[in-house]
Design an enzyme around this catalytic site. Structure first.
Site, PDB file in Angstrom:
ATOM      1  CE  LYS A  36       5.920  26.026  -1.230  1.00  0.00           C
ATOM      2  NZ  LYS A  36       4.923  26.883  -0.560  1.00  0.00           N
ATOM      3  CB  THR A  87      -0.404  36.689   9.043  1.00  0.00           C
ATOM      4  OG1 THR A  87      -1.436  36.496   8.057  1.00  0.00           O
ATOM      5  CG2 THR A  87       0.636  37.632   8.500  1.00  0.00           C
ATOM      6  NE  ARG A 150     -12.974  35.734  -5.948  1.00  0.00           N
ATOM      7  CZ  ARG A 150     -13.836  35.883  -6.963  1.00  0.00           C
ATOM      8  NH1 ARG A 150     -15.069  35.459  -6.868  1.00  0.00           N
ATOM      9  NH2 ARG A 150     -13.436  36.445  -8.082  1.00  0.00           N
ATOM     10  CE  LYS A 200      -7.400  39.836   3.141  1.00  0.00           C
ATOM     11  NZ  LYS A 200      -7.809  39.123   1.927  1.00  0.00           N
ATOM     12  CG  LEU A 246     -26.625  36.092  -1.839  1.00  0.00           C
ATOM     13  CD1 LEU A 246     -27.681  36.756  -2.737  1.00  0.00           C
ATOM     14  CD2 LEU A 246     -26.953  36.374  -0.381  1.00  0.00           C
ATOM     15  N   GLY A 249     -24.281  26.452   2.366  1.00  0.00           N
ATOM     16  CA  GLY A 249     -23.385  25.302   2.305  1.00  0.00           C
ATOM     17  C   GLY A 249     -23.247  24.635   3.648  1.00  0.00           C
ATOM     18  CB  CYS A 256      -8.569  34.006   4.093  1.00  0.00           C
ATOM     19  SG  CYS A 256      -6.982  33.922   3.252  1.00  0.00           S
ATOM     20  NE  ARG A 323      -3.815  26.865   3.467  1.00  0.00           N
ATOM     21  CZ  ARG A 323      -3.106  27.913   3.035  1.00  0.00           C
ATOM     22  NH1 ARG A 323      -2.161  28.464   3.789  1.00  0.00           N
ATOM     23  NH2 ARG A 323      -3.341  28.427   1.845  1.00  0.00           N
TER      24      ARG A 323
END
Ligand code: UDX
Ligand code: UDX
Length: 430
Positions: A36, A87, A150, A200, A246, A249, A256, A323
């Site tokens: 990487k 994490t 995001r 957070k 709002l 889905g 996250c 993910r």
């Protein structure tokens, strides 16, 4: 300007490093993945993030953004050290801090005097003390500076944040970290580390709760015959509710929300509080996966002997991240019901094998475009809200598909368009 080491060059670390170099700081990004690092040194950005490749190119050209293998090689020459390693969620739901502790141990002996180590990774409440213990350096302050990025908008979220949160009991260290953001026009709040870490988790868990509420309201709308789009529009005018976040889905996901919501429930439990509200938020989300999968399964008329064409695999549009994708959660259920699936996603092309590497048990076909996926299909399901799916040619779909059922799990389409061409349309909450 300051010298900053970024430990871990993933979605969070690479965005943080590139943006800090754009702000004028001297940044060295380190990773354990030599391949990487080699690609980054050649200016190749391995993730889809709008504007990131331009900032990486700018940083490499100005000499303010460099890449090395190994955390110690970056830390030895820097004043600030941002920990951006994963994490992940451990089996018991708590956050696994092994990478964070390993990174801290690796840099402890090379940190220049009076350095500041900064937790950017999402870490359980109290982790600042864990890093300080591993470092064992009384001259080094450890500060919490959680990320609110995001995916898909990480660069703009970093450079135009709603707020910067800094958690430190060492006022001087907090001021030094705040100064890194001096060219950013946003409120900078300083609090203690535990409160910063809690901000957070509480923010992510609240947003996940808002989405589970909206998805539950969508289910209610189907039951009472209301239109969820009008319901959330009417709700959103109330500034206490707000218009954002709002959209119903197939359920929510990503690297996250699931991890952080479960971790917060564990943090609460370990602290002696049964945060059962979060258990319900997670259960409603699992229900949404089940409910969406049932709509897809029911859309396939067995007599047509066809598959379901699925549009969208990533956890949301604008990113290539698979993910914890809601689309994958739905497809696991559809495949388990014996329904053959051919999928198309603009960020997941057949020649890559990211999908089979991450989900080896998911036996689906990949197509190169929506119409190839729909060829011979008994039905079509939209699971990720990529713009191109809003402009599908239903005349062309009518030619290639055997069936006429459409499941739109993101309410992306105007239902009148497929219906006008003889399709049966099922959305969510309408
Ligand atoms: C991760 C976590 O998912 C997120 O919760 C946290 O806030 C920041 O770190 P992300 O950037 O998405 O976010 O992780 P990922 O894309 O997996 O990148 C992590 C990078 O760290 C990888 O490049 C990996 O090679 C590297 N890494 C991992 C190290 O450099 N050292 C390690 O010990 C482990
Ligand atoms: C989230 C938080 O928004 C961000 O602040 C934090 O730093 C990291 O986690 P991200 O996971 O990148 O960011 O994606 P986000 O845009 O929040 O979407 C998360 C999930 O919610 C996705 O599956 C998305 O499709 C879903 N979602 C989002 C909805 O279903 N409806 C919405 O209205 C918004």
């Amino acid at each position: 300007m300051a010298s900053i080491a970024i430990i871990g060059t993933g979605y969070v670390g690479l965005t943080t490093g590139a943006c800090f170099s754009h702000l004028g700081h001297d940044v060295i990004c380190a990773d354990v993945d030599a391949d990487k690092i080699a690609r980054l040194q050649a200016g190749e950005v391995p993730i889809v993030e709008k504007g990131l490749d331009r900032l990486v190119d700018e940083g490499i050209r100005s000499g303010k953004l460099r890449f090395v293998v190994g955390a110690a090689n970056a830390a030895k020459d820097c004043e600030f050290h941002y920990l951006c390693v994963p994490t992940p969620q451990a089996a018991d739901g708590a956050a696994d801090l092994s990478y964070l502790e390993a990174a801290a141990a690796e840099i402890a002996s090379v940190l220049p005097n009076n350095s500041v180590v900064v937790n950017k990774s999402t870490v359980p409440v109290g982790s600042t003390r864990v890093v300080a213990r591993v470092l064992g350096r009384s001259d080094v302050a450890v500060v919490s500076n959680p990320e609110f990025l995001r995916e898909g908008t990480a660069v703009s979220d970093f450079l135009q944040p709603d707020r910067v949160v800094i958690g430190s009991r060492d006022q001087e260290a907090a001021i030094r970290v705040a100064a890194l953001y001096s060219r950013i026009a946003a409120p900078i709040m300083v609090t203690d580390p535990v409160s910063a870490e809690t901000i957070k988790y509480a923010s992510n868990a609240f947003l996940a709760s808002k989405l589970s509420f909206v998805n539950a309201i969508a289910t209610l709308c189907e039951a009472v015959g209301a239109d969820v789009n009008d319901v959330v529009l009417g709700m959103g005018y109330d500034t206490r509710i707000g218009r954002e976040f709002l959209r119903p889905g197939p359920g929510w996901g990503g690297s996250c929300f699931p991890k952080d919501t479960k971790a917060l429930a564990r943090i609460a439990e370990d602290a002696g509080y049964d945060f059962h509200f979060l258990d319900e938020v997670l259960r409603v989300n699992e229900d949404q996966f089940d409910r969406t999968a049932k709509k897809v399964i029911d859309s396939v008329d067995p007599s047509l002997n066809g598959h379901v064409a699925v549009l969208g695999l990533t956890f949301k549009a604008g990113t290539d991240d698979l993910r914890d994708s809601p689309s994958i959660e739905v497809l696991k259920r559809v495949v388990a019901a014996g329904i053959p699936v051919t999928a198309y996603d603009p960020a997941v092309l057949p020649r890559e094998n990211r999908l089979s590497q991450m989900y080896p048990e998911l036996d689906i076909e990949l197509a190169t475009d929506p119409y190839a996926a729909a060829d011979g299909a008994a039905s079509l399901a939209i699971l990720t809200e990529w713009d191109e799916f809003a402009w599908l040619d239903f005349d062309k779909l009518a030619e290639v598909m055997r069936g006429r059922n459409i499941v739109d799990a993101r309410n992306l389409l105007d239902p009148t368009i497929p219906r006008r061409r003889g399709f049966n349309y099922r959305g969510v909450g309408r």
